[in-house]
Design a protein around this motif. Sequence first.
Motif, PDB file in Angstrom:
ATOM      1  N   ALA A   1       0.833  -1.210   0.000  1.00 59.74           N
ATOM      2  CA  ALA A   1       0.000   0.000   0.000  1.00 59.74           C
ATOM      3  C   ALA A   1       0.867   1.259   0.000  1.00 59.74           C
ATOM      4  O   ALA A   1       1.761   1.418   0.829  1.00 59.74           O
ATOM      5  CB  ALA A   1      -0.908   0.001   1.233  1.00 59.74           C
ATOM      6  N   GLY A   2       0.610   2.114  -0.975  1.00 55.28           N
ATOM      7  CA  GLY A   2       1.306   3.403  -1.025  1.00 55.28           C
ATOM      8  C   GLY A   2       2.630   3.387  -1.754  1.00 55.28           C
ATOM      9  O   GLY A   2       3.307   4.418  -1.843  1.00 55.28           O
ATOM     10  N   ASN A   3       3.048   2.212  -2.266  1.00 50.67           N
ATOM     11  CA  ASN A   3       4.321   2.163  -2.997  1.00 50.67           C
ATOM     12  C   ASN A   3       4.215   1.143  -4.124  1.00 50.67           C
ATOM     13  O   ASN A   3       4.229  -0.063  -3.876  1.00 50.67           O
ATOM     14  CB  ASN A   3       5.467   1.786  -2.041  1.00 50.67           C
ATOM     15  N   ASP A   4       4.098   1.627  -5.355  1.00 46.18           N
ATOM     16  CA  ASP A   4       3.913   0.711  -6.484  1.00 46.18           C
ATOM     17  C   ASP A   4       5.207   0.055  -6.963  1.00 46.18           C
ATOM     18  O   ASP A   4       5.211  -0.689  -7.931  1.00 46.18           O
ATOM     19  CB  ASP A   4       3.221   1.434  -7.657  1.00 46.18           C
ATOM     20  N   LYS A   5       6.317   0.318  -6.258  1.00 46.09           N
ATOM     21  CA  LYS A   5       7.580  -0.359  -6.567  1.00 46.09           C
ATOM     22  C   LYS A   5       7.838  -1.505  -5.580  1.00 46.09           C
ATOM     23  O   LYS A   5       8.864  -2.182  -5.665  1.00 46.09           O
ATOM     24  CB  LYS A   5       8.761   0.624  -6.507  1.00 46.09           C
ATOM     25  N   SER A   6       6.909  -1.700  -4.649  1.00 45.59           N
ATOM     26  CA  SER A   6       7.082  -2.727  -3.607  1.00 45.59           C
ATOM     27  C   SER A   6       5.906  -3.683  -3.569  1.00 45.59           C
ATOM     28  O   SER A   6       4.795  -3.342  -3.967  1.00 45.59           O
ATOM     29  CB  SER A   6       7.227  -2.065  -2.229  1.00 45.59           C
ATOM     30  N   CYS A   7       6.157  -4.891  -3.058  1.00 45.18           N
ATOM     31  CA  CYS A   7       5.086  -5.864  -2.852  1.00 45.18           C
ATOM     32  C   CYS A   7       5.395  -6.702  -1.619  1.00 45.18           C
ATOM     33  O   CYS A   7       6.544  -6.773  -1.167  1.00 45.18           O
ATOM     34  CB  CYS A   7       4.889  -6.742  -4.084  1.00 45.18           C
ATOM     35  N   VAL A   8       4.339  -7.322  -1.068  1.00 49.92           N
ATOM     36  CA  VAL A   8       4.490  -8.096   0.171  1.00 49.92           C
ATOM     37  C   VAL A   8       3.894  -9.499   0.002  1.00 49.92           C
ATOM     38  O   VAL A   8       3.016  -9.710  -0.833  1.00 49.92           O
ATOM     39  CB  VAL A   8       3.810  -7.388   1.365  1.00 49.92           C
ATOM     40  N   TRP A   9       4.389 -10.440   0.826  1.00 47.32           N
ATOM     41  CA  TRP A   9       3.857 -11.803   0.822  1.00 47.32           C
ATOM     42  C   TRP A   9       4.301 -12.550   2.077  1.00 47.32           C
ATOM     43  O   TRP A   9       5.255 -12.158   2.749  1.00 47.32           O
ATOM     44  CB  TRP A   9       4.302 -12.571  -0.432  1.00 47.32           C
ATOM     45  N   HIS A  10       3.588 -13.636   2.392  1.00 43.33           N
ATOM     46  CA  HIS A  10       3.929 -14.536   3.503  1.00 43.33           C
ATOM     47  C   HIS A  10       4.552 -15.802   2.931  1.00 43.33           C
ATOM     48  O   HIS A  10       4.175 -16.245   1.844  1.00 43.33           O
ATOM     49  CB  HIS A  10       2.677 -14.933   4.294  1.00 43.33           C
ATOM     50  N   ALA A  11       5.469 -16.415   3.668  1.00 45.29           N
ATOM     51  CA  ALA A  11       6.064 -17.679   3.226  1.00 45.29           C
ATOM     52  C   ALA A  11       6.740 -18.385   4.390  1.00 45.29           C
ATOM     53  O   ALA A  11       7.116 -17.765   5.380  1.00 45.29           O
ATOM     54  CB  ALA A  11       7.082 -17.422   2.122  1.00 45.29           C
ATOM     55  N   SER A  12       6.858 -19.727   4.251  1.00 44.41           N
ATOM     56  CA  SER A  12       7.648 -20.518   5.206  1.00 44.41           C
ATOM     57  C   SER A  12       9.079 -20.509   4.693  1.00 44.41           C
ATOM     58  O   SER A  12       9.413 -21.219   3.755  1.00 44.41           O
ATOM     59  CB  SER A  12       7.114 -21.949   5.286  1.00 44.41           C
ATOM     60  N   ASP A  13       9.905 -19.680   5.312  1.00 45.14           N
ATOM     61  CA  ASP A  13      11.251 -19.420   4.795  1.00 45.14           C
ATOM     62  C   ASP A  13      12.307 -20.247   5.521  1.00 45.14           C
ATOM     63  O   ASP A  13      12.167 -20.570   6.701  1.00 45.14           O
ATOM     64  CB  ASP A  13      11.573 -17.926   4.932  1.00 45.14           C
ATOM     65  N   PHE A  14      13.390 -20.577   4.764  1.00 49.77           N
ATOM     66  CA  PHE A  14      14.459 -21.431   5.298  1.00 49.77           C
ATOM     67  C   PHE A  14      15.814 -20.708   5.286  1.00 49.77           C
ATOM     68  O   PHE A  14      16.861 -21.332   5.354  1.00 49.77           O
ATOM     69  CB  PHE A  14      14.546 -22.709   4.459  1.00 49.77           C
ATOM     70  N   ALA A  15      15.801 -19.375   5.203  1.00 47.84           N
ATOM     71  CA  ALA A  15      17.053 -18.612   5.082  1.00 47.84           C
ATOM     72  C   ALA A  15      17.964 -18.784   6.292  1.00 47.84           C
ATOM     73  O   ALA A  15      19.188 -18.767   6.175  1.00 47.84           O
ATOM     74  CB  ALA A  15      16.747 -17.131   4.861  1.00 47.84           C
ATOM     75  N   ASP A  16      17.384 -18.961   7.483  1.00 48.50           N
ATOM     76  CA  ASP A  16      18.182 -19.075   8.702  1.00 48.50           C
ATOM     77  C   ASP A  16      18.460 -20.520   9.106  1.00 48.50           C
ATOM     78  O   ASP A  16      18.885 -20.787  10.225  1.00 48.50           O
ATOM     79  CB  ASP A  16      17.483 -18.346   9.859  1.00 48.50           C
ATOM     80  N   GLY A  17      18.185 -21.470   8.193  1.00 45.57           N
ATOM     81  CA  GLY A  17      18.478 -22.867   8.488  1.00 45.57           C
ATOM     82  C   GLY A  17      17.340 -23.626   9.131  1.00 45.57           C
ATOM     83  O   GLY A  17      17.475 -24.807   9.432  1.00 45.57           O
ATOM     84  N   GLU A  18      16.214 -22.965   9.373  1.00 43.48           N
ATOM     85  CA  GLU A  18      15.027 -23.629   9.897  1.00 43.48           C
ATOM     86  C   GLU A  18      13.795 -22.937   9.320  1.00 43.48           C
ATOM     87  O   GLU A  18      13.817 -21.745   9.018  1.00 43.48           O
ATOM     88  CB  GLU A  18      14.992 -23.579  11.430  1.00 43.48           C
TER      89      GLU A  18
END
Length: 205
Positions: A110-127
């Motif tokens: 909202a308020g920035n057409d160069k950005s977007c958001v989403w949810h995910a189960s992420d594994f970047a930190d090893g878990e």
Amino acid sequence: MASNDPDREEEAAAAGEDEDTGAQVAPIVTLSEVAVTTGEEEEDALLDLKAKLYRFDKEGNQWKERGTGSVKLLKHRETGKVRLLMRQVKTLKICANHLVLPSVKIQEHAGNDKSCVWHASDFADGELKEEMFCIRFGSVENCKKFMETVEGIAESSEKNEEKESKDASDAAGLLDKLSVHESKTEKAPEEVPAAAVKADDETEK
């Protein structure tokens, strides 16, 4: 008698620096070539864009910068699964690493057409951790391209899951029919007629 000519002094100093003493200096540390694996060798990049990534900190109730670098959508050659991978530009540290599943719903910030958001189960930190991400691109075009590509992959993944589920249920139905058919056609052991048994008994007598 000392010379006061600075040019001559510089020439003499340069000659001294260039003089070969003939000494052999061995390196203190010997470095050998090491093959670096990134984990991306079996994947093809569907998208590769420069961006800045943020992660929502629930405890602090604020967005925190995760890193600036290259965000990629990588498709595995064998499984066909697609994951989102982003590394920091200098350190190559992983900022985000998760599969693009049907559950990934991406929307414009909202308020920035160069950005977007989403949810995910992420594994970047090893878990695996449930994360909310926000990514900002240098242009509106790149943001739209990213969103459209992710949405297309998520939809395709959902169709594949539905097809796999249907195929599995069809296969289960066929196996069920096959087992019922076999049980009906299976021959029971042949019974010996009672008259024959009686005749054998009389013979023995």
